[in-house]
Design a protein around this motif. Structure first.
Motif, PDB file in Angstrom:
ATOM      1  N   ASP A  33      17.133  17.730  -0.755  1.00 40.44           N
ATOM      2  CA  ASP A  33      15.941  17.188  -0.093  1.00 40.44           C
ATOM      3  C   ASP A  33      14.892  16.840  -1.142  1.00 40.44           C
ATOM      4  O   ASP A  33      14.827  17.456  -2.212  1.00 40.44           O
ATOM      5  N   LEU A  34      14.121  15.843  -0.841  1.00 39.11           N
ATOM      6  CA  LEU A  34      13.058  15.456  -1.767  1.00 39.11           C
ATOM      7  C   LEU A  34      11.820  15.069  -0.985  1.00 39.11           C
ATOM      8  O   LEU A  34      11.886  14.758   0.207  1.00 39.11           O
ATOM      9  N   CYS A  35      10.701  15.069  -1.677  1.00 39.91           N
ATOM     10  CA  CYS A  35       9.420  14.786  -1.040  1.00 39.91           C
ATOM     11  C   CYS A  35       9.086  13.302  -1.198  1.00 39.91           C
ATOM     12  O   CYS A  35       9.014  12.791  -2.324  1.00 39.91           O
ATOM     13  N   ILE A  36       8.893  12.618  -0.070  1.00 42.58           N
ATOM     14  CA  ILE A  36       8.608  11.174  -0.109  1.00 42.58           C
ATOM     15  C   ILE A  36       7.335  10.907  -0.896  1.00 42.58           C
ATOM     16  O   ILE A  36       7.233   9.927  -1.643  1.00 42.58           O
ATOM     17  N   GLU A  37       6.335  11.792  -0.761  1.00 42.60           N
ATOM     18  CA  GLU A  37       5.062  11.603  -1.465  1.00 42.60           C
ATOM     19  C   GLU A  37       5.266  11.638  -2.984  1.00 42.60           C
ATOM     20  O   GLU A  37       4.594  10.912  -3.724  1.00 42.60           O
ATOM     21  N   ASP A  38       6.193  12.489  -3.447  1.00 43.04           N
ATOM     22  CA  ASP A  38       6.459  12.562  -4.889  1.00 43.04           C
ATOM     23  C   ASP A  38       7.062  11.253  -5.402  1.00 43.04           C
ATOM     24  O   ASP A  38       6.705  10.772  -6.485  1.00 43.04           O
ATOM     25  N   VAL A  39       7.970  10.683  -4.618  1.00 40.69           N
ATOM     26  CA  VAL A  39       8.573   9.408  -5.001  1.00 40.69           C
ATOM     27  C   VAL A  39       7.523   8.304  -5.004  1.00 40.69           C
ATOM     28  O   VAL A  39       7.476   7.471  -5.913  1.00 40.69           O
ATOM     29  N   ARG A  40       6.669   8.315  -3.994  1.00 44.38           N
ATOM     30  CA  ARG A  40       5.588   7.324  -3.921  1.00 44.38           C
ATOM     31  C   ARG A  40       4.699   7.413  -5.164  1.00 44.38           C
ATOM     32  O   ARG A  40       4.354   6.390  -5.769  1.00 44.38           O
ATOM     33  N   ASP A  41       4.336   8.623  -5.555  1.00 42.06           N
ATOM     34  CA  ASP A  41       3.495   8.805  -6.742  1.00 42.06           C
ATOM     35  C   ASP A  41       4.212   8.350  -8.007  1.00 42.06           C
ATOM     36  O   ASP A  41       3.598   7.775  -8.920  1.00 42.06           O
ATOM     37  N   GLU A  42       5.538   8.590  -8.068  1.00 38.99           N
ATOM     38  CA  GLU A  42       6.313   8.175  -9.230  1.00 38.99           C
ATOM     39  C   GLU A  42       6.329   6.655  -9.346  1.00 38.99           C
ATOM     40  O   GLU A  42       6.206   6.102 -10.448  1.00 38.99           O
ATOM     41  N   ILE A  43       6.474   5.969  -8.213  1.00 40.47           N
ATOM     42  CA  ILE A  43       6.453   4.498  -8.225  1.00 40.47           C
ATOM     43  C   ILE A  43       5.109   3.999  -8.721  1.00 40.47           C
ATOM     44  O   ILE A  43       5.033   3.064  -9.531  1.00 40.47           O
ATOM     45  N   TRP A  44       4.043   4.652  -8.264  1.00 43.33           N
ATOM     46  CA  TRP A  44       2.701   4.238  -8.714  1.00 43.33           C
ATOM     47  C   TRP A  44       2.568   4.422 -10.228  1.00 43.33           C
ATOM     48  O   TRP A  44       1.987   3.580 -10.921  1.00 43.33           O
ATOM     49  N   ASP A  45       3.123   5.507 -10.749  1.00 43.09           N
ATOM     50  CA  ASP A  45       3.066   5.760 -12.194  1.00 43.09           C
ATOM     51  C   ASP A  45       3.900   4.741 -12.969  1.00 43.09           C
ATOM     52  O   ASP A  45       3.532   4.336 -14.081  1.00 43.09           O
ATOM     53  N   MET A  46       5.012   4.326 -12.395  1.00 41.67           N
ATOM     54  CA  MET A  46       5.875   3.339 -13.056  1.00 41.67           C
ATOM     55  C   MET A  46       5.206   1.968 -13.125  1.00 41.67           C
ATOM     56  O   MET A  46       5.268   1.274 -14.140  1.00 41.67           O
ATOM     57  N   VAL A  47       4.552   1.591 -12.032  1.00 39.72           N
ATOM     58  CA  VAL A  47       3.977   0.237 -11.944  1.00 39.72           C
ATOM     59  C   VAL A  47       2.609   0.154 -12.610  1.00 39.72           C
ATOM     60  O   VAL A  47       2.277  -0.849 -13.252  1.00 39.72           O
TER      61      VAL A  47
ATOM     62  N   THR B 128       0.850  -1.194   0.000  1.00 38.03           N
ATOM     63  CA  THR B 128       0.000   0.000   0.000  1.00 38.03           C
ATOM     64  C   THR B 128       0.887   1.246   0.000  1.00 38.03           C
ATOM     65  O   THR B 128       2.106   1.150   0.113  1.00 38.03           O
ATOM     66  N   THR B 129       0.257   2.405  -0.104  1.00 32.32           N
ATOM     67  CA  THR B 129       1.030   3.655  -0.051  1.00 32.32           C
ATOM     68  C   THR B 129       1.754   3.785   1.286  1.00 32.32           C
ATOM     69  O   THR B 129       2.859   4.328   1.349  1.00 32.32           O
ATOM     70  N   ALA B 130       1.146   3.255   2.354  1.00 30.48           N
ATOM     71  CA  ALA B 130       1.791   3.307   3.678  1.00 30.48           C
ATOM     72  C   ALA B 130       3.069   2.463   3.691  1.00 30.48           C
ATOM     73  O   ALA B 130       4.088   2.857   4.289  1.00 30.48           O
ATOM     74  N   ASP B 131       3.040   1.287   3.019  1.00 31.63           N
ATOM     75  CA  ASP B 131       4.238   0.436   2.937  1.00 31.63           C
ATOM     76  C   ASP B 131       5.352   1.148   2.169  1.00 31.63           C
ATOM     77  O   ASP B 131       6.520   1.133   2.592  1.00 31.63           O
ATOM     78  N   ILE B 132       4.997   1.765   1.048  1.00 29.63           N
ATOM     79  CA  ILE B 132       5.986   2.480   0.228  1.00 29.63           C
ATOM     80  C   ILE B 132       6.612   3.609   1.046  1.00 29.63           C
ATOM     81  O   ILE B 132       7.830   3.818   1.022  1.00 29.63           O
ATOM     82  N   HIS B 133       5.766   4.322   1.788  1.00 29.49           N
ATOM     83  CA  HIS B 133       6.235   5.443   2.612  1.00 29.49           C
ATOM     84  C   HIS B 133       7.216   4.938   3.675  1.00 29.49           C
ATOM     85  O   HIS B 133       8.285   5.515   3.887  1.00 29.49           O
ATOM     86  N   ALA B 134       6.845   3.828   4.349  1.00 22.00           N
ATOM     87  CA  ALA B 134       7.700   3.277   5.412  1.00 22.00           C
ATOM     88  C   ALA B 134       9.033   2.784   4.859  1.00 22.00           C
ATOM     89  O   ALA B 134      10.092   2.989   5.468  1.00 22.00           O
ATOM     90  N   LEU B 135       9.000   2.139   3.692  1.00 25.85           N
ATOM     91  CA  LEU B 135      10.224   1.609   3.082  1.00 25.85           C
ATOM     92  C   LEU B 135      11.139   2.730   2.613  1.00 25.85           C
ATOM     93  O   LEU B 135      12.353   2.688   2.827  1.00 25.85           O
ATOM     94  N   PHE B 136      10.535   3.751   1.970  1.00 24.86           N
ATOM     95  CA  PHE B 136      11.372   4.799   1.391  1.00 24.86           C
ATOM     96  C   PHE B 136      11.901   5.769   2.453  1.00 24.86           C
ATOM     97  O   PHE B 136      12.894   6.458   2.210  1.00 24.86           O
ATOM     98  N   ARG B 137      11.280   5.786   3.608  1.00 24.45           N
ATOM     99  CA  ARG B 137      11.729   6.692   4.666  1.00 24.45           C
ATOM    100  C   ARG B 137      13.191   6.430   5.019  1.00 24.45           C
ATOM    101  O   ARG B 137      13.975   7.358   5.231  1.00 24.45           O
ATOM    102  N   ASP B 138      13.588   5.146   5.052  1.00 24.96           N
ATOM    103  CA  ASP B 138      14.978   4.779   5.340  1.00 24.96           C
ATOM    104  C   ASP B 138      15.916   5.202   4.208  1.00 24.96           C
ATOM    105  O   ASP B 138      17.048   5.633   4.453  1.00 24.96           O
ATOM    106  N   VAL B 139      15.447   5.039   2.960  1.00 23.74           N
ATOM    107  CA  VAL B 139      16.241   5.464   1.808  1.00 23.74           C
ATOM    108  C   VAL B 139      16.442   6.975   1.863  1.00 23.74           C
ATOM    109  O   VAL B 139      17.542   7.483   1.644  1.00 23.74           O
ATOM    110  N   HIS B 140      15.370   7.694   2.204  1.00 23.77           N
ATOM    111  CA  HIS B 140      15.412   9.158   2.281  1.00 23.77           C
ATOM    112  C   HIS B 140      16.425   9.619   3.333  1.00 23.77           C
ATOM    113  O   HIS B 140      17.191  10.570   3.109  1.00 23.77           O
ATOM    114  N   ARG B 141      16.444   8.920   4.457  1.00 19.47           N
ATOM    115  CA  ARG B 141      17.387   9.285   5.523  1.00 19.47           C
ATOM    116  C   ARG B 141      18.824   9.144   5.031  1.00 19.47           C
ATOM    117  O   ARG B 141      19.657  10.032   5.217  1.00 19.47           O
TER     118      ARG B 141
END
Length: 366
Positions: free
Chosen positions: A300-314, A278-291
């Motif tokens: 700096d980048l916005c985690i929500e933007d990356v999440r949306d990009e992944i959704w567009d890719m898949v 889910t979007t919550a899983d993507i957010h939790a996983l990418f939070r570590d990458v972002h750190r």
């Protein structure tokens, strides 16, 4: 057979290719049967001739036909060798039987003739593990001989028959899992990570893999899903990764775009073990990458933007969740897995246009 083919073929004036029509094919069959033996006749049936691409004169090139014969003979020999090792004759090979098959092949593989004798057992373990990773998806601990014969793994292993002629070819072969250089590299990496030299890796030790670019949550999930708790450990903190599990880990990371590699990684990404993200899983996983990304001095980048990009890719079938099937179908599953587990993988995606341009420039210079 190659001599018979070359002596009885015709040369295409326009391309220089050596070819034969059906009459030549039948004549060569007779010559081969007389000079080599009747076993050759099975390769010269009409249906085999029809398998190959024909030119406007109805001729086929002799080289593809010869390679077909070579591959058929090689697979037949492999089938015989494996069946001899199959002690209970159930059509499956146990780990020790597969290792014995590989050990028997080594004297005939040009690139492995100089393998150090003390390294032989370790090499066979490393080589056999790739077969189990790709040909034993249900982890039953045994390999179906038919599946092994048809696998890309066996073809990759057989590539080591060829002598390495130059440094460029040597570099390419180093990428082959079954090459001596690759096996030694993997063994060296494991030994360098195993700081306490107990033969297994803790979570802390594995975090140093790939220069520490993998996220903590991913390492945690690898241990949760793919590392069995030892009998001596009462809690999760005592769980350590053995060498076979480490080989699976490396195989998954080096083959992210394959169904087998992506299946391994998806189990780690699926934080709730529900079969989807889910979007919550993507957010939790990418939070570590972002750190790690920020710690590396990047913008700096916005985690929500990356999440949306992944959704567009898949482009998942269900807009609210991403399944393993979605990742496999989008053809970018390996990239998505890298973005969510490895800060270097995300960097490569973020700089993909610059990297592509650099590759094109290198090609132009060459």
């Amino acid at each position: 057979m190659w001599v018979c083919l070359r002596e009885n073929c015709v040369v295409d004036d326009s391309t220089g290719a050596e070819k034969m029509n059906y009459e030549d094919f039948c004549h060569i069959a007779t010559v081969c049967a007389e000079q080599i033996g009747s076993k050759c006749r099975r390769f010269f049936c009409p249906s085999n001739f029809m398998k190959f691409e024909k030119d406007e004169f109805g001729r086929i090139a002799i080289l593809p036909f010869y390679l077909y014969v070579m591959r058929t003979v090689s697979l037949t020999q492999a089938r015989i060798d494996m069946s001899e090792l199959d002690e209970d004759a159930d059509g499956f090979l146990q780990p020790q039987e597969m290792e014995a098959y590989i050990r028997g092949l080594i004297p005939n593989l040009a690139q492995l003739r100089d393998i150090p004798v003390p390294f032989l057992p370790m090499y066979c373990r490393i080589a056999a593990r790739k077969f189990f990773f790709f040909c034993d998806p249900h982890r039953r601990g045994k390999l179906c001989i038919k599946k092994v014969l048809l696998s890309n793994c066996l073809a990759e292993l057989m590539e080591l028959h060829q002598e390495v002629e130059d440094e460029a070819a040597e570099g390419e072969q180093a990428e082959n899992w079954f090459s001596l250089a690759s096996a030694q590299r993997i063994c060296d990496v494991f030994l360098s990570l195993d700081k306490d030299m107990n033969g297994t890796l803790s979570k802390q030790e594995l975090q140093e893999y790939a220069e520490g670019t993998l996220t903590d949550i991913f390492i945690e999930r690898v241990f949760d899903e793919h590392v069995h708790r030892s009998r001596n450990s009462s809690g999760g903190s005592g769980r350590e990764m053995d060498f076979e599990s480490f080989l699976d880990f490396v195989l998954a990371l080096e083959n992210k775009d394959t169904p087998e590699g992506l299946t391994y990684l998806f189990r780690c990404l699926d934080l709730q073990n529900r079969g989807f993200l889910t979007t919550a899983d993507i957010h939790a996983l990418f939070r570590d990458v972002h750190r790690k990304w920020i710690e590396g001095g990047n913008y700096d980048l916005c985690i929500e933007d990356v999440r949306d990009e992944i959704w567009d890719m898949v482009k998942p079938e269900d807009p609210l969740r991403i399944t393993l099937q979605d990742l496999l179908q989008c053809r970018q599953g390996g990239t998505v897995a890298s973005m969510l587990t490895d800060v270097r993988g995300f960097w490569a995606h973020d700089n993909r246009e610059n990297l592509l341009q650099e590759e094109e420039e290198v090609e132009e210079e060459e």
